[in-house]
Design a protein around this motif. Structure first.
Motif, PDB file in Angstrom:
ATOM      1  N   VAL A  47       0.875  -1.167   0.000  1.00  0.00           N
ATOM      2  CA  VAL A  47       0.000   0.000   0.000  1.00  0.00           C
ATOM      3  C   VAL A  47       0.916   1.221   0.000  1.00  0.00           C
ATOM      4  CG1 VAL A  47      -1.768   1.287   1.258  1.00  0.00           C
ATOM      5  CG2 VAL A  47      -1.777  -1.233   1.294  1.00  0.00           C
ATOM      6  N   ALA A  48       0.737   2.091  -0.980  1.00  0.00           N
ATOM      7  CA  ALA A  48       1.498   3.338  -1.074  1.00  0.00           C
ATOM      8  C   ALA A  48       0.524   4.477  -0.811  1.00  0.00           C
ATOM      9  CB  ALA A  48       2.141   3.476  -2.449  1.00  0.00           C
ATOM     10  N   PHE A  65       4.930  10.207   2.281  1.00  0.00           N
ATOM     11  CA  PHE A  65       4.595   9.166   1.306  1.00  0.00           C
ATOM     12  C   PHE A  65       5.106   7.869   1.920  1.00  0.00           C
ATOM     13  CE2 PHE A  65       5.850   6.763  -2.672  1.00  0.00           C
ATOM     14  CZ  PHE A  65       4.552   6.363  -2.979  1.00  0.00           C
ATOM     15  N   ASN A  66       4.169   7.023   2.350  1.00  0.00           N
ATOM     16  CA  ASN A  66       4.503   5.787   3.054  1.00  0.00           C
ATOM     17  C   ASN A  66       4.231   4.576   2.175  1.00  0.00           C
ATOM     18  OD1 ASN A  66       5.152   6.926   5.715  1.00  0.00           O
ATOM     19  ND2 ASN A  66       3.014   7.561   5.680  1.00  0.00           N
ATOM     20  N   ILE A  67       5.066   3.563   2.321  1.00  0.00           N
ATOM     21  CA  ILE A  67       4.879   2.296   1.625  1.00  0.00           C
ATOM     22  C   ILE A  67       4.900   1.200   2.683  1.00  0.00           C
ATOM     23  CG2 ILE A  67       5.743   0.711  -0.133  1.00  0.00           C
ATOM     24  CD1 ILE A  67       7.157   3.146  -1.431  1.00  0.00           C
ATOM     25  N   SER A  68       3.835   0.422   2.728  1.00  0.00           N
ATOM     26  CA  SER A  68       3.736  -0.662   3.704  1.00  0.00           C
ATOM     27  C   SER A  68       3.267  -1.936   3.002  1.00  0.00           C
ATOM     28  CB  SER A  68       2.775  -0.286   4.826  1.00  0.00           C
ATOM     29  OG  SER A  68       1.478  -0.051   4.305  1.00  0.00           O
ATOM     30  N   SER A  69       3.480  -3.036   3.660  1.00  0.00           N
ATOM     31  CA  SER A  69       3.042  -4.324   3.129  1.00  0.00           C
ATOM     32  C   SER A  69       1.534  -4.449   3.285  1.00  0.00           C
ATOM     33  CB  SER A  69       3.742  -5.460   3.868  1.00  0.00           C
ATOM     34  OG  SER A  69       3.202  -6.705   3.495  1.00  0.00           O
ATOM     35  N   PHE A  70       0.864  -4.989   2.288  1.00  0.00           N
ATOM     36  CA  PHE A  70      -0.576  -5.201   2.356  1.00  0.00           C
ATOM     37  C   PHE A  70      -0.929  -6.296   3.353  1.00  0.00           C
ATOM     38  CE2 PHE A  70      -4.351  -7.535   0.949  1.00  0.00           C
ATOM     39  CZ  PHE A  70      -5.294  -6.533   1.042  1.00  0.00           C
ATOM     40  N   ASP A  71      -0.135  -7.361   3.366  1.00  0.00           N
ATOM     41  CA  ASP A  71      -0.480  -8.546   4.157  1.00  0.00           C
ATOM     42  C   ASP A  71       0.521  -8.830   5.278  1.00  0.00           C
ATOM     43  OD1 ASP A  71       1.698  -9.343   2.700  1.00  0.00           O
ATOM     44  OD2 ASP A  71       0.680 -10.990   1.672  1.00  0.00           O
ATOM     45  N   THR A  73       3.586  -9.164   5.140  1.00  0.00           N
ATOM     46  CA  THR A  73       4.780  -9.853   4.658  1.00  0.00           C
ATOM     47  C   THR A  73       5.788  -8.782   4.286  1.00  0.00           C
ATOM     48  OG1 THR A  73       3.469 -11.662   3.751  1.00  0.00           O
ATOM     49  CG2 THR A  73       5.695 -11.395   2.879  1.00  0.00           C
ATOM     50  N   GLN A  74       7.002  -8.885   4.778  1.00  0.00           N
ATOM     51  CA  GLN A  74       8.000  -7.866   4.450  1.00  0.00           C
ATOM     52  C   GLN A  74       8.243  -7.848   2.948  1.00  0.00           C
ATOM     53  OE1 GLN A  74      11.538  -7.346   6.904  1.00  0.00           O
ATOM     54  NE2 GLN A  74      12.722  -7.315   5.016  1.00  0.00           N
ATOM     55  N   ARG A  75       8.171  -6.674   2.361  1.00  0.00           N
ATOM     56  CA  ARG A  75       8.448  -6.463   0.933  1.00  0.00           C
ATOM     57  C   ARG A  75       9.657  -5.551   0.831  1.00  0.00           C
ATOM     58  NH1 ARG A  75       5.062 -10.300  -1.261  1.00  0.00           N
ATOM     59  NH2 ARG A  75       3.003 -10.021  -0.352  1.00  0.00           N
ATOM     60  N   ASN A  76      10.444  -5.724  -0.208  1.00  0.00           N
ATOM     61  CA  ASN A  76      11.614  -4.887  -0.425  1.00  0.00           C
ATOM     62  C   ASN A  76      11.332  -3.905  -1.552  1.00  0.00           C
ATOM     63  OD1 ASN A  76      13.264  -6.099   1.554  1.00  0.00           O
ATOM     64  ND2 ASN A  76      13.587  -7.828   0.183  1.00  0.00           N
ATOM     65  N   VAL A  77      11.587  -2.634  -1.278  1.00  0.00           N
ATOM     66  CA  VAL A  77      11.346  -1.575  -2.252  1.00  0.00           C
ATOM     67  C   VAL A  77      12.679  -1.124  -2.813  1.00  0.00           C
ATOM     68  CG1 VAL A  77      10.444   0.757  -2.599  1.00  0.00           C
ATOM     69  CG2 VAL A  77       9.234  -0.852  -1.085  1.00  0.00           C
ATOM     70  N   PRO A 131       7.725  -1.668   6.573  1.00  0.00           N
ATOM     71  CA  PRO A 131       7.134  -0.390   6.194  1.00  0.00           C
ATOM     72  C   PRO A 131       8.182   0.719   6.177  1.00  0.00           C
ATOM     73  CG  PRO A 131       6.686  -0.813   8.502  1.00  0.00           C
ATOM     74  CD  PRO A 131       7.430  -2.018   7.976  1.00  0.00           C
ATOM     75  N   LEU A 132       7.918   1.750   5.383  1.00  0.00           N
ATOM     76  CA  LEU A 132       8.876   2.838   5.300  1.00  0.00           C
ATOM     77  C   LEU A 132       8.197   4.135   4.900  1.00  0.00           C
ATOM     78  CD1 LEU A 132       9.859   3.516   2.010  1.00  0.00           C
ATOM     79  CD2 LEU A 132      10.303   1.096   2.286  1.00  0.00           C
ATOM     80  N   THR A 133       8.777   5.232   5.365  1.00  0.00           N
ATOM     81  CA  THR A 133       8.414   6.551   4.868  1.00  0.00           C
ATOM     82  C   THR A 133       9.399   6.840   3.758  1.00  0.00           C
ATOM     83  OG1 THR A 133       7.547   7.285   6.998  1.00  0.00           O
ATOM     84  CG2 THR A 133       8.164   8.999   5.411  1.00  0.00           C
ATOM     85  N   ALA A 134       8.917   6.803   2.519  1.00  0.00           N
ATOM     86  CA  ALA A 134       9.797   6.917   1.364  1.00  0.00           C
ATOM     87  C   ALA A 134      10.290   8.339   1.163  1.00  0.00           C
ATOM     88  CB  ALA A 134       9.072   6.428   0.110  1.00  0.00           C
ATOM     89  N   VAL A 135       9.418   9.299   1.352  1.00  0.00           N
ATOM     90  CA  VAL A 135       9.784  10.693   1.136  1.00  0.00           C
ATOM     91  C   VAL A 135       8.801  11.563   1.914  1.00  0.00           C
ATOM     92  CG1 VAL A 135       8.361  11.014  -0.945  1.00  0.00           C
ATOM     93  CG2 VAL A 135      10.453  12.341  -0.705  1.00  0.00           C
ATOM     94  N   THR A 136       9.255  12.742   2.317  1.00  0.00           N
ATOM     95  CA  THR A 136       8.348  13.731   2.893  1.00  0.00           C
ATOM     96  C   THR A 136       8.287  14.911   1.940  1.00  0.00           C
ATOM     97  OG1 THR A 136      10.129  14.697   4.219  1.00  0.00           O
ATOM     98  CG2 THR A 136       8.750  13.033   5.283  1.00  0.00           C
TER      99      THR A 136
END
Length: 185
Positions: A47-48, A65-71, A73-77, A131-136
């Motif tokens: 989810v972005a 702007f946050n990117i997190s896993s939907f389920d 499960t750790q995802r790599n961006v 999860p991560l905050t990609a940019v502010t």
């Protein structure tokens, strides 16, 4: 059926939604009840989203702007493209802060028209886990009102370290303005 009885119902739902990824609500109706079921379409992985913020006229606000896993499960961006729009009569673009390293390309040619494009890529084959905050993104509130922060899904993407697109649910945000900042003598 009385209130103490439970039963399971299953159904097959065919949905034609080309290029759709997301979670949708679907109404299920019975003679005496109205239930809502959730349908997940397209095997979403991340989810972005843009945050919802508010500030007084004359103040700067920071949108994440946050990117997190939907389920969960750790995802790599490894990369993302974000194309977003906003109301330039309510807020104006100030700056971005890259929370990741090393490369962020900011296309702010049309920010006066409310269009901002960001492209991030690691370039070293690495990735950052969710999860991560990609940019502010910093905006100045210039007028009262609300500005939707819409993500143009057809021109936005989140990819892993191999450049493979992750099935992404995009969620816009907003900036609302409150009364003008007070000045004291």
């Amino acid at each position: 059926v009385n209130e103490t009885e439970q039963f399971d119902v299953s159904a097959t739902v065919w949905l034609y939604a080309p290029n759709a990824v997301g979670v949708f609500e679907h109404g299920l109706f019975t003679a005496d009840d109205n239930q809502t079921a959730t349908l997940t379409v397209g095997n979403p992985q991340v989810v972005a989203s843009l945050s919802e913020e508010s500030g007084a006229v004359g103040e700067n606000v920071t949108v994440e702007f946050n990117i997190s896993s939907f389920d969960n499960t750790q995802r790599n961006v490894g990369a993302y493209d974000l194309n977003m729009t906003f109301d330039p009569s309510v807020i104006e673009f100030v700056n971005v802060s890259n929370e990741l390293a090393p490369t962020l390309v900011v296309n702010d040619q049309n920010v006066d028209q409310g269009d901002l494009k960001l492209t991030y890529f690691r370039g070293d084959g690495g990735s950052t886990p969710t999860p991560l905050t990609a940019v502010t993104i910093e905006f100045n509130v210039i007028a009262s009102g609300d500005s939707a922060l819409q993500i143009i899904e057809s021109d936005s993407d989140v990819s892993n370290e191999n450049g493979t697109s992750l099935n992404t649910i995009f969620e816009g945000g907003s900036v609302g303005s409150t009364q003008a900042a007070s000045t004291t003598a």
